[in-house]
Design a protein around this motif. Structure first.
Motif, PDB file in Angstrom:
ATOM      1  N   TYR A 103      -4.430   2.711  -6.066  1.00  0.00           N
ATOM      2  CA  TYR A 103      -4.322   1.539  -6.940  1.00  0.00           C
ATOM      3  C   TYR A 103      -4.940   0.296  -6.288  1.00  0.00           C
ATOM      4  N   ASN A 104      -5.773   0.506  -5.287  1.00  0.00           N
ATOM      5  CA  ASN A 104      -6.374  -0.616  -4.569  1.00  0.00           C
ATOM      6  C   ASN A 104      -7.099  -1.567  -5.521  1.00  0.00           C
ATOM      7  N   TYR A 105      -6.855  -2.866  -5.316  1.00  0.00           N
ATOM      8  CA  TYR A 105      -7.585  -3.895  -6.069  1.00  0.00           C
ATOM      9  C   TYR A 105      -8.065  -4.933  -5.062  1.00  0.00           C
ATOM     10  N   ASP A 106      -9.343  -5.198  -5.070  1.00  0.00           N
ATOM     11  CA  ASP A 106      -9.949  -6.059  -4.054  1.00  0.00           C
ATOM     12  C   ASP A 106      -9.589  -7.525  -4.287  1.00  0.00           C
ATOM     13  N   THR A 107      -8.720  -8.045  -3.437  1.00  0.00           N
ATOM     14  CA  THR A 107      -8.355  -9.466  -3.486  1.00  0.00           C
ATOM     15  C   THR A 107      -8.737 -10.159  -2.181  1.00  0.00           C
ATOM     16  N   SER A 108      -9.772  -9.644  -1.521  1.00  0.00           N
ATOM     17  CA  SER A 108     -10.157 -10.187  -0.217  1.00  0.00           C
ATOM     18  C   SER A 108     -10.535 -11.664  -0.300  1.00  0.00           C
ATOM     19  N   GLU A 109     -11.086 -12.108  -1.440  1.00  0.00           N
ATOM     20  CA  GLU A 109     -11.433 -13.520  -1.602  1.00  0.00           C
ATOM     21  C   GLU A 109     -10.204 -14.404  -1.427  1.00  0.00           C
ATOM     22  N   LEU A 110      -9.094 -13.987  -2.007  1.00  0.00           N
ATOM     23  CA  LEU A 110      -7.849 -14.741  -1.886  1.00  0.00           C
ATOM     24  C   LEU A 110      -7.225 -14.552  -0.511  1.00  0.00           C
ATOM     25  N   GLU A 111      -7.255 -13.332   0.002  1.00  0.00           N
ATOM     26  CA  GLU A 111      -6.651 -13.056   1.307  1.00  0.00           C
ATOM     27  C   GLU A 111      -7.359 -13.809   2.428  1.00  0.00           C
ATOM     28  N   ASN A 112      -8.652 -14.022   2.283  1.00  0.00           N
ATOM     29  CA  ASN A 112      -9.385 -14.790   3.294  1.00  0.00           C
ATOM     30  C   ASN A 112      -8.892 -16.230   3.360  1.00  0.00           C
TER      31      ASN A 112
ATOM     32  N   GLY B 170       0.838  -1.197   0.000  1.00  0.00           N
ATOM     33  CA  GLY B 170       0.000   0.000   0.000  1.00  0.00           C
ATOM     34  C   GLY B 170       0.868   1.239   0.000  1.00  0.00           C
ATOM     35  N   THR B 171       0.406   2.270  -0.683  1.00  0.00           N
ATOM     36  CA  THR B 171       1.176   3.520  -0.705  1.00  0.00           C
ATOM     37  C   THR B 171       1.216   4.155   0.677  1.00  0.00           C
ATOM     38  N   TRP B 172       0.220   3.879   1.510  1.00  0.00           N
ATOM     39  CA  TRP B 172       0.100   4.412   2.868  1.00  0.00           C
ATOM     40  C   TRP B 172       0.953   3.630   3.875  1.00  0.00           C
ATOM     41  N   CYS B 173       1.413   2.446   3.448  1.00  0.00           N
ATOM     42  CA  CYS B 173       2.025   1.460   4.346  1.00  0.00           C
ATOM     43  C   CYS B 173       3.524   1.711   4.474  1.00  0.00           C
TER      44      CYS B 173
ATOM     45  N   VAL C  16     -11.067   7.652  -0.253  1.00  0.00           N
ATOM     46  CA  VAL C  16     -10.056   8.702  -0.080  1.00  0.00           C
ATOM     47  C   VAL C  16     -10.026   9.239   1.344  1.00  0.00           C
ATOM     48  N   SER C  17     -11.069   8.986   2.120  1.00  0.00           N
ATOM     49  CA  SER C  17     -11.111   9.455   3.506  1.00  0.00           C
ATOM     50  C   SER C  17     -10.430   8.487   4.467  1.00  0.00           C
ATOM     51  N   SER C  18     -10.090   7.289   3.977  1.00  0.00           N
ATOM     52  CA  SER C  18      -9.496   6.268   4.831  1.00  0.00           C
ATOM     53  C   SER C  18      -8.000   6.505   5.002  1.00  0.00           C
TER      54      SER C  18
END
Length: 349
Positions: free
Chosen positions: A164-173, A121-124, A156-158
C-alpha cells in the motif's frame, strides 16, 4: 288543521337540526416553539416551527412575534446585529419564549478536529505502536481524523516492501524526521513517544482556540467515478491557506509485523485489517492554494472534483475522503472526513 301542520313542520325542523354533524375541536394544552438556528449571520433567515402537545406541526396556523411584533410567515431576517425574543401563538395557546441572535459571523465557532497522519508499514514491527495509540485516542474523543500513510517501497524485493506504499517523500523531506513509525499531529507536530502514553497530547489539539473555519464534504462514487464537493466556511479573514484532499481505503487485509507488546505481542499478525490507508491525493500533496478573496469572513469556498476511482483501490464501497486546510507553515487548521453518500453541513458550535 293549520295548527296541526305547523306542529308537524316544527317537529321536522327539530329532527333535522338534531341530526346535523358537529366537529368538536381537540383542546391543546401547550405548544413548542423551535428555531432551525439560534445564531445566524445578518441578512440570512431563521425558520421557526411550532408543534402541539401531540407532536402535530401547526406552524402554518400559528402567529409569530419578534420582540412583541407579529411577523409574516415563520421566517425572520435581521439586517442589524442583536438578540431578539421570539414567541408563538396558536389559537390562543402561547409558547415559551426563545431568543435568536444575529451577528457578523465572527462569533461562529466550528467543531475542531486534529489530523493524525500515521507513517507506517506492513513490514515495520514497531508500527503497531502508533496504530494502538490511535485506538486509545478513539476512546477519548471522536474529534480526530486518522490517515495511514504506508511507506516506503513498492519494490517486492525490498525488505521495506509495502503493498500500500504511497510516495509522500515531498512532505517527509519537509518534516525531516527519519524512520518509521512516526505519528504526526496536524501535519507538523510529532506525536510524543511512546504515543499510547501520550494520547492527551492529541486530545489537547482538539481544545483551545477555535480554528474559525469548518469543512463540509459531499462525496458520490458511481460507475468508477468520484464526484466530490469540498466546502470551507470562514468566520474570520485568512491569508495563505491551502486545501489538501485525500482518498483513503478501509478494510485492506494483509499481514502486519509486530515487535511490540500490543495486539498480544504476536509477530506476524496474520490477516491484519489496515484502515484509513492513503490511496490518492486529489490536490498537490502540500496543498492547493485558496485565493485570499475566498478566505474571508462569512464566505464559503467550494472546490469540486470529478475523477476516476484510483486504480489501486480494491473495494469502492470502502472508500473514505479526507479534506483539510493548512496555513502558510503547512500546519493543518481543521480537518473532516466523509464516506461516499454523505451530505455534510458545517458543524457550527
Amino acid at each position: 288543521m293549520k295548527k296541526y301542520f305547523i306542529l308537524l313542520f316544527l317537529a321536522a325542523m327539530a329532527f333535522t337540526g338534531c341530526s346535523s354533524d358537529y366537529t368538536i375541536l381537540d383542546s391543546v394544552g401547550n405548544v413548542t416553539l423551535t428555531a432551525d438556528k439560534s445564531n445566524q449571520i445578518i441578512g440570512n433567515a431563521i425558520t421557526f416551527t411550532v408543534k402541539d402537545d401531540k407532536g402535530t406541526d401547526v406552524t402554518q396556523e400559528t402567529i409569530f412575534y419578534v420582540d412583541g411584533v407579529a411577523i409574516d410567515g415563520n421566517t425572520f431576517t435581521s439586517e442589524t446585529m442583536g438578540t431578539f425574543a421570539v414567541n408563538a401563538d396558536y389559537s390562543g395557546v402561547k409558547s415559551e419564549s426563545l431568543t435568536v441572535t444575529f451577528g457578523d459571523g465572527s462569533e461562529i465557532n466550528f467543531v475542531k478536529r486534529v489530523l493524525v497522519e500515521d507513517y507506517t508499514g506492513t513490514w515495520c514491527g514497531y508500527c503497531p505502536r502508533v496504530a494502538y495509540a490511535i485506538e486509545q485516542l478513539h476512546l477519548q474523543t471522536e474529534n480526530f481524523v486518522p490517515v495511514a500513510i504506508h511507506r516506503p517501497s513498492s519494490n517486492v524485493s525490498s525488505i521495506n516492501y509495502d503493498p500500500y506504499n504511497y510516495d509522500t517523500s515531498e512532505l517527509e523531506n519537509i518534516i525531516d524526521i527519519p524512520g518509521y513509525p512516526k505519528g504526526m499531529l496536524n501535519r507538523m507536530t510529532q506525536w510524543k513517544f511512546p504515543e499510547p502514553n501520550n494520547v492527551d497530547k492529541a486530545v489537547a489539539l482538539t481544545q483551545g482556540e477555535n480554528p474559525k473555519l469548518g469543512l463540509a464534504l459531499t462525496p458520490v462514487v458511481s460507475g468508477g467515478t468520484i464526484n466530490l464537493s469540498v466546502n470551507v466556511n470562514f468566520s474570520k479573514d485568512f491569508t495563505g491557506l491551502k486545501l489538501v484532499v485525500y482518498v483513503l481505503e478501509n478494510g485492506l487485509i494483509y499481514e502486519q509485523h509486530n515487535y511490540t507488546t500490543y495486539y498480544g505481542g504476536v509477530d506476524v499478525i496474520e490477516d491484519y485489517e489496515h484502515n484509513h490507508v492513503l490511496r490518492a491525493v486529489l490536490t498537490p500533496l502540500l496543498g492547493e492554494a485558496i485565493s485570499g478573496t475566498e478566505t474571508v469572513i462569512n464566505n464559503t469556498f467550494t472546490k469540486s472534483f470529478n475523477v476516476s476511482v484510483p486504480e489501486n483501490v480494491i473495494n469502492y464501497s470502502k472508500l473514505e475522503f479526507v479534506a483539510f486546510v493548512v496555513d502558510a507553515d503547512g500546519k493543518a487548521l481543521n480537518v473532516r472526513k466523509a464516506a461516499a453518500g454523505d451530505v455534510q453541513e458545517f458543524e457550527i458550535q
